[in-house]
Design an enzyme around this catalytic site. Sequence first.
Site, PDB file in Angstrom:
ATOM      1  CB  SER A 199      -0.938   0.101   1.186  1.00 24.97           C
ATOM      2  OG  SER A 199      -1.957  -1.005   0.991  1.00 24.97           O
TER       3      SER A 199
ATOM      4  CE  LYS B 214      -3.736   0.870  -0.941  1.00 21.36           C
ATOM      5  NZ  LYS B 214      -4.412   0.382   0.381  1.00 21.36           N
TER       6      LYS B 214
ATOM      7  CE1 TYR C 130      -4.989  -0.812  -4.415  1.00 25.48           C
ATOM      8  CE2 TYR C 130      -5.644  -3.214  -4.250  1.00 25.48           C
ATOM      9  CZ  TYR C 130      -5.396  -2.043  -3.751  1.00 25.48           C
ATOM     10  OH  TYR C 130      -5.269  -1.971  -2.363  1.00 25.48           O
TER      11      TYR C 130
ATOM     12  CE1 TYR D 288      -4.352   0.906   4.491  1.00 23.77           C
ATOM     13  CE2 TYR D 288      -2.856  -0.292   5.974  1.00 23.77           C
ATOM     14  CZ  TYR D 288      -3.335   0.148   4.820  1.00 23.77           C
ATOM     15  OH  TYR D 288      -2.307  -0.410   3.499  1.00 23.77           O
TER      16      TYR D 288
ATOM     17  CB  VAL E 285      -0.051  -5.908   4.300  1.00 21.05           C
ATOM     18  CG1 VAL E 285      -1.357  -4.990   4.809  1.00 21.05           C
ATOM     19  CG2 VAL E 285      -0.374  -6.220   2.700  1.00 21.05           C
TER      20      VAL E 285
END
Length: 309
Positions: A64, A67, A191, A243, A261
Site C-alpha cells: 500500500s 498508493k 491495482y 488505516y 502489509v
Amino acid sequence: MADLQATLDSIYTDILPRVGEGKVADYIPELAKVDPRQFGMVIVTVDGKVYRIGDADIAFSIQSISKVFMLTLALGKVGEGLWKRVGREPSGSAFNSIVQLEHESGIPRNPFINAGAIAVTDVVMAGHAPREAIGELLRFVRYLADDESITIDDKVARSETQTGYRNVALANFMRAYRNLDHPVDHVLGVYFHQCALSMSCEQLARAGLFLAARGSNPMTGHSVVSPKRARRINALMLTCGHYDGSGDFAYHVGLPGKSGVGGGIFAVAPGVASIAVWSPGLNKVGNSQLGAVALEMLAARTGWSVFGD
C-alpha cells in the site's frame, strides 16, 4: 545531522533483540513465505546524504505504500477534481472494509484505504490500457528513485489476483455506484500490480524524497509536484496513512507516513529527510510492528516530530 548514523545504530541495537515480532501478511500466499526475522532502515536527507542499518538493500513488496505514488500521478492528471471521487477523511475502519463504502454511497473515505486506492487507480488509467498504466507507475517510481532496477514482483501480483476477493467486492460495489469508469478486472489488474512493486528501503526513501523537499527531488533538481501539493499529500499521510492505526501512529511518531502489509513504512520529516523502514511482522491493524517502534525511537531521538520535540 552529523550524528544520524550513530542514532540509527543505537536504534538497531535496541531493535535487534525484538526482530521477528509481529505476524506476516499470510492472507497473501507469497507474503506468507517472507522470513519475519528481517529489519532494515534508511534515511535520505534533503542534502543527499544516506544513512542505513540492517537489511536496507533487500527488496520487499511495498504493497500500500504504492498508493502514495499513484495518488501523486492521479493529482497530476485531474488535480482537485480527484476529490469528487474519493474523500480526505480518516476512515477509522479496517483498510479493506466494505461497510463504510456502502454507508457513503460508493465514495471511499480516503485514497489510502483499499477502496480509495482502487478509485485512484481508475483515475490514473484514463486513456491507458492496463499494461500502459502499470508502465506509467513503474517509470514514475524509477524516475523518482533514479534507479532503473526497480521491478514489479509478478509472483506477488499473481498471488493477490488469485486471493483478492474482498478487493473484487469493493471494486464491484464502486462500479455499481458509478465510481469506477473502467472494467473491474482491468482496474484490479493494475491495482494488484502496483501493490507488487518491489523496492529496498534505500530505493523507497529516495523515491519519496520529493515529499520531504517541498515537491522537488534535491538529488536531481527536478520538480515533481508543487510545494502546496507536497504539503497536502503529507497531510493525508499523517491523518490516513496507517488505516485505523493512523491516530496511534501520529500520537507516537508524529510524522507523515504510509504503511504497507509487506512490512514497509515510508515516512517524511518535512524539510529534513525521507525515511523507509522494513520489518515484515505486522501488528493487529496491519502495520509493521517493529517499523513503527523504530520510527517512534527516531522521532524521539531527533526531535523530528511535526508536533515538536
